[in-house]
Design an enzyme around this catalytic site. Structure first.
Site, PDB file in Angstrom:
ATOM      1  N   HIS A 115      -1.921  -4.681   5.892  1.00 18.70           N
ATOM      2  CA  HIS A 115      -1.568  -3.296   5.831  1.00 18.70           C
ATOM      3  C   HIS A 115      -0.573  -3.091   7.253  1.00 18.70           C
ATOM      4  O   HIS A 115      -1.138  -3.562   8.096  1.00 18.70           O
ATOM      5  CB  HIS A 115      -2.607  -2.563   5.673  1.00 18.70           C
ATOM      6  CG  HIS A 115      -3.331  -2.533   4.649  1.00 18.70           C
ATOM      7  ND1 HIS A 115      -3.110  -1.715   3.344  1.00 18.70           N
ATOM      8  CD2 HIS A 115      -4.212  -3.561   4.009  1.00 18.70           C
ATOM      9  CE1 HIS A 115      -3.959  -2.030   2.352  1.00 18.70           C
ATOM     10  NE2 HIS A 115      -4.522  -3.281   2.741  1.00 18.70           N
ATOM     11  N   ASP A 150       0.117  -3.706  -6.747  1.00 17.65           N
ATOM     12  CA  ASP A 150      -0.307  -2.360  -6.487  1.00 17.65           C
ATOM     13  C   ASP A 150      -1.051  -2.156  -5.344  1.00 17.65           C
ATOM     14  O   ASP A 150      -1.768  -1.086  -4.779  1.00 17.65           O
ATOM     15  CB  ASP A 150      -0.414  -1.411  -7.646  1.00 17.65           C
ATOM     16  CG  ASP A 150       0.522  -0.850  -8.393  1.00 17.65           C
ATOM     17  OD1 ASP A 150       1.763  -0.989  -7.873  1.00 17.65           O
ATOM     18  OD2 ASP A 150       0.531  -0.469  -9.546  1.00 17.65           O
ATOM     19  N   ASP A 172      -6.415  -9.405   5.355  1.00 14.08           N
ATOM     20  CA  ASP A 172      -6.450  -7.864   4.717  1.00 14.08           C
ATOM     21  C   ASP A 172      -6.503  -6.856   6.076  1.00 14.08           C
ATOM     22  O   ASP A 172      -7.230  -5.988   5.970  1.00 14.08           O
ATOM     23  CB  ASP A 172      -7.476  -7.831   3.952  1.00 14.08           C
ATOM     24  CG  ASP A 172      -7.406  -6.597   2.977  1.00 14.08           C
ATOM     25  OD1 ASP A 172      -6.456  -6.193   2.849  1.00 14.08           O
ATOM     26  OD2 ASP A 172      -8.453  -6.359   2.305  1.00 14.08           O
TER      27      ASP A 172
END
Length: 407
Positions: free
Chosen positions: A57, A141, A293
């Protein structure tokens, strides 16, 4: 930079090779040692291809106070990651060519991008896959699937573009808690989710893969039951791959007794049986890759009661030291297996060209995790203030040498 590294443990998953030898680096090419090049003592170090992260992210665009693209890449280099893959749930989401073009104009070539499957990653209206396909490494998504009929349409639509679909298999009918269902979670008074939240969704997903034949990547595999299902799917020959996150390999539900909000992860941390199954899946090739992650949060966002804390933590700079010291050093995982899951696995899943980069890693170098030593803008990690063993000493790309200090 030109040099010869002497006495280093060289890991090369592409050749299934793990040996101590001398190597040289010259003009972006790794080769046999040359006496004409400067010598660098590498005894005790580990050298290998640059790491490739499967999904991470960023705060930017939208939440630059958490992380910018520049700080994300810098944190990646500090952790030995020479290729990163950006998740699309930014603000705005990466759901159209204009937003993809903007991000890629700000990002270096070392940053790959996953495009959204639906507008705003909200699971409602599908994106224009044909327009976006040339701009992305795959689609996701990054949310549990709530509309399975829609996912079937997605798998049909994207098959001609030869791009993987990344799916996070969690059944929202069961995914209600902040901890995995267990006696410990019950004693702590935490809301829980059963392992069935993963396995029931995974069963449905695999049926759709059988129906459509589209390549699917399963994100954040976390349970023993999930590993067993993926093993059978691969034995059947289905076009599926899967990954586990660093957090699931180095943390367990036993640590939740502290109710530290920095230990709030999604999926929730598993038990010993899950942990052993995940390691076995890495060893036998059922699990193809390890993903960081990496999830940056500000101090104010993360430091709230455990049940209210957003899921995730930063991981790019901590992944290799933690995985090596907790899995390789004690003998739970072979070094070559770890390196393969951090290099070849992600590269093959994303269908990237070979990555001509190299890193050196000192597994014995101790350092304290702090705002001063981290290159990420975020300090959201349960390791903040603690000492770790293992530090990337240097990163070599095709064009330049990047010191681990990144000054």
């Amino acid at each position: 930079m030109k040099f010869t590294l002497t006495g280093s443990r060289v890991l090369d998953p592409s050749q299934n090779s793990d040996q101590v030898r001398d190597i040289s680096w010259q003009e972006g090419v790794l080769g046999e040692p040359q006496s004409s090049l400067p010598l660098t003592a590498g005894a005790g170090w580990v050298s290998g291809p640059g790491l490739v992260d499967l999904y991470a992210h960023s705060g930017e665009p939208g939440y630059e106070q958490r992380e910018t693209l520049a700080s994300l890449v810098k944190a990646g280099y500090a952790g030995g990651f020479t290729q990163l893959t950006l998740l699309p749930d930014t603000c705005p989401a990466l759901d159209q060519v204009s937003s993809l073009r903007l991000v890629q104009s700000m990002a270096p070539a070392t940053l790959n991008v996953l495009g959204a499957m639906t507008k705003g990653c909200r699971g409602e209206h599908l994106v224009e896959f044909g327009e976006m396909a040339d701009w992305v490494a795959g689609f996701t998504d990054n949310q549990p699937i709530t509309n399975w009929q829609q996912l079937r349409h997605v798998l049909d639509y994207v098959r001609p573009f030869n791009k993987p679909i990344f799916v996070y298999p969690r059944d929202q009918r069961f995914q209600q808690g902040v901890a995995q269902e267990s006696s410990l979670a019950l004693a702590l008074g935490l809301t829980t989710s059963p392992a069935l939240a993963e396995t029931s969704a995974l069963e449905t997903l695999l049926e759709l893969v059988r129906l459509t034949g589209t390549q699917v990547h399963v994100m954040r595999l976390a349970t023993a039951g999930g590993v067993a299902l993926m093993r059978r799917a691969k034995d059947e020959g289905l076009p599926v791959t899967c990954s586990v996150t660093v957090a699931q390999l180095i943390h367990s539900e036993e640590e939740l007794v502290t109710l530290d909000p920095l230990l709030r992860f999604e999926p929730p941390l598993g038990n010993k049986i899950d942990h052993q199954a995940l390691l076995a899946g890495l060893r036998d090739g059922t699990i193809d890759a390890i993903a960081t992650d990496h999830t940056p949060w500000t101090y104010a966002e993360k430091m709230v009661p455990f049940t209210q804390a957003p899921a995730g933590a930063i991981m790019l700079e901590l992944a290799l030291p933690l995985l090596w010291s907790q899995l390789v050093t004690p003998g739970h995982l072979e070094a070559l297996t770890l390196w393969r899951a951090l290099t070849m696995g992600p590269t093959e899943i994303l269908r990237l060209p070979s990555n001509p980069s190299w890193i050196t890693f000192d597994p014995e170098q101790a350092w304290q995790v702090s705002a001063e030593t981290l290159h990420s803008l975020s300090t959201a990690t349960p390791w903040l203030g603690k000492w770790l063993k293992g530090k990337v000493c240097g990163v070599w790309t095709m064009h330049r040498y990047i010191a681990s200090t990144l000054e």
